[in-house]
Design a protein around this motif. Structure first.
Motif, mmCIF file in Angstrom:
data_model
loop_
_atom_site.group_PDB
_atom_site.id
_atom_site.type_symbol
_atom_site.label_atom_id
_atom_site.label_comp_id
_atom_site.label_asym_id
_atom_site.label_seq_id
_atom_site.Cartn_x
_atom_site.Cartn_y
_atom_site.Cartn_z
ATOM 1 N N SER A 1 4.660 6.578 4.000
ATOM 2 C CA SER A 1 3.286 6.874 4.397
ATOM 3 C C SER A 1 2.639 5.594 4.897
ATOM 4 O O SER A 1 3.137 4.686 4.579
ATOM 5 C CB SER A 1 2.472 7.430 2.875
ATOM 6 O OG SER A 1 2.181 6.282 2.318
ATOM 7 N N PRO A 2 1.567 5.874 5.844
ATOM 8 C CA PRO A 2 0.964 4.629 6.461
ATOM 9 C C PRO A 2 0.527 3.757 5.258
ATOM 10 O O PRO A 2 0.328 2.664 5.473
ATOM 11 C CB PRO A 2 0.038 5.153 7.294
ATOM 12 C CG PRO A 2 0.445 6.686 7.663
ATOM 13 C CD PRO A 2 1.234 7.215 6.211
ATOM 14 N N ILE B 1 2.914 -2.505 1.492
ATOM 15 C CA ILE B 1 4.024 -3.396 1.798
ATOM 16 C C ILE B 1 4.097 -4.581 2.592
ATOM 17 O O ILE B 1 4.144 -5.845 2.075
ATOM 18 C CB ILE B 1 5.449 -2.669 1.935
ATOM 19 C CG1 ILE B 1 5.784 -1.552 0.888
ATOM 20 C CG2 ILE B 1 6.342 -3.530 2.400
ATOM 21 C CD1 ILE B 1 6.863 -0.669 1.370
ATOM 22 N N LEU B 2 3.403 -4.383 3.678
ATOM 23 C CA LEU B 2 3.063 -5.493 4.590
ATOM 24 C C LEU B 2 2.084 -6.638 4.011
ATOM 25 O O LEU B 2 2.193 -7.834 4.168
ATOM 26 C CB LEU B 2 2.477 -4.879 6.019
ATOM 27 C CG LEU B 2 3.427 -4.345 6.981
ATOM 28 C CD1 LEU B 2 2.851 -3.859 7.939
ATOM 29 C CD2 LEU B 2 4.717 -5.293 7.198
ATOM 30 N N GLN B 3 1.176 -5.959 2.985
ATOM 31 C CA GLN B 3 0.271 -7.214 2.667
ATOM 32 C C GLN B 3 1.251 -7.844 1.670
ATOM 33 O O GLN B 3 0.816 -9.063 1.654
ATOM 34 C CB GLN B 3 -0.953 -6.110 1.814
ATOM 35 C CG GLN B 3 -2.404 -6.714 2.278
ATOM 36 C CD GLN B 3 -3.213 -5.936 1.803
ATOM 37 O OE1 GLN B 3 -3.352 -5.013 0.918
ATOM 38 N NE2 GLN B 3 -4.561 -6.617 1.959
ATOM 39 N N ASN C 1 1.405 3.108 2.159
ATOM 40 C CA ASN C 1 2.679 2.577 1.508
ATOM 41 C C ASN C 1 2.996 1.398 2.293
ATOM 42 O O ASN C 1 3.330 0.076 2.031
ATOM 43 C CB ASN C 1 3.756 3.472 1.074
ATOM 44 C CG ASN C 1 3.325 4.391 0.127
ATOM 45 O OD1 ASN C 1 2.219 4.092 -0.633
ATOM 46 N ND2 ASN C 1 4.384 5.410 -0.212
ATOM 47 N N ALA C 2 3.036 1.580 3.812
ATOM 48 C CA ALA C 2 3.549 0.682 4.767
ATOM 49 C C ALA C 2 2.674 -0.511 4.628
ATOM 50 O O ALA C 2 2.806 -1.620 4.717
ATOM 51 C CB ALA C 2 3.865 1.205 6.025
ATOM 52 N N PHE C 3 1.184 -0.208 4.662
ATOM 53 C CA PHE C 3 0.318 -1.208 4.617
ATOM 54 C C PHE C 3 0.439 -1.931 3.525
ATOM 55 O O PHE C 3 0.098 -3.286 3.295
ATOM 56 C CB PHE C 3 -1.084 -0.520 4.688
ATOM 57 C CG PHE C 3 -2.418 -1.343 4.511
ATOM 58 C CD1 PHE C 3 -2.640 -2.293 4.949
ATOM 59 C CD2 PHE C 3 -3.064 -1.217 3.076
ATOM 60 C CE1 PHE C 3 -4.017 -3.259 4.978
ATOM 61 C CE2 PHE C 3 -4.059 -2.079 2.604
ATOM 62 C CZ PHE C 3 -4.627 -3.051 3.553
#
Length: 151
Positions: free
Chosen positions: A1-2, A8-10, A4-6
């Motif tokens: 999901s977007p 992880i990137l953080q 979750n990706a956010f």
């Protein structure tokens, strides 16, 4: 999901900063414990007397992670008391957290093993495992000291 990706990137963006602090804290904790009268032994590859220290320098840039073990004088009972006395360190078996974690394998994760099986697995009755986090080093040492004073 977007989302979750956010997240992880953080997390990835600050990973290097967190690992710097974790490794710095662990060297300080390991050095502190090595000189403590209630500690029998310390196992941490970030210390110069560890057999793998040269590999840590060569392959890991001197950063040996946040995982370390040590033995408390007094064996299993002292290990249990130490774990029960901790306030800042959380009783968990995870690794890689930003919070400092502790476990006494002989009375927790390996409690079903006999003394002989413990020895074969490389765990002694006095073994305490720490995964050091990013808290202030003075707070970490203070918690370790007050817990060691109760064994």
């Amino acid at each position: 999901s977007p989302f979750n990706a956010f997240l992880i990137l953080q997390g990835i963006e600050t990973l290097a900063l967190r690992m710097d602090r974790i490794c710095e804290n662990t060297v300080a904790v390991a050095s502190y414990m090595k000189n403590h009268p209630k500690v029998k032994w310390v196992n941490y590859a970030g210390l110069p007397d560890h057999p793998d220290h040269a590999l840590v320098q060569k392959l890991m840039g001197g950063r040996a992670s946040g995982l370390m073990t040590f033995g408390v004088i007094g064996g299993r009972v002292a290990g249990e008391r130490f774990l029960d006395a901790l306030n800042l360190f959380t009783r968990l078996v995870n690794i890689g957290d930003v919070r400092s974690l502790a476990t006494h394998p002989a009375s927790t994760t390996h409690r079903q093993l006999s003394a002989e099986e413990l020895e074969k697995s490389g765990v002694t009755e006095d073994t305490v495992r720490l995964c050091v986090g990013i808290e202030h080093i003075d707070d970490l040492k203070e918690d370790l000291e007050q817990a060691l004073s109760k064994i």
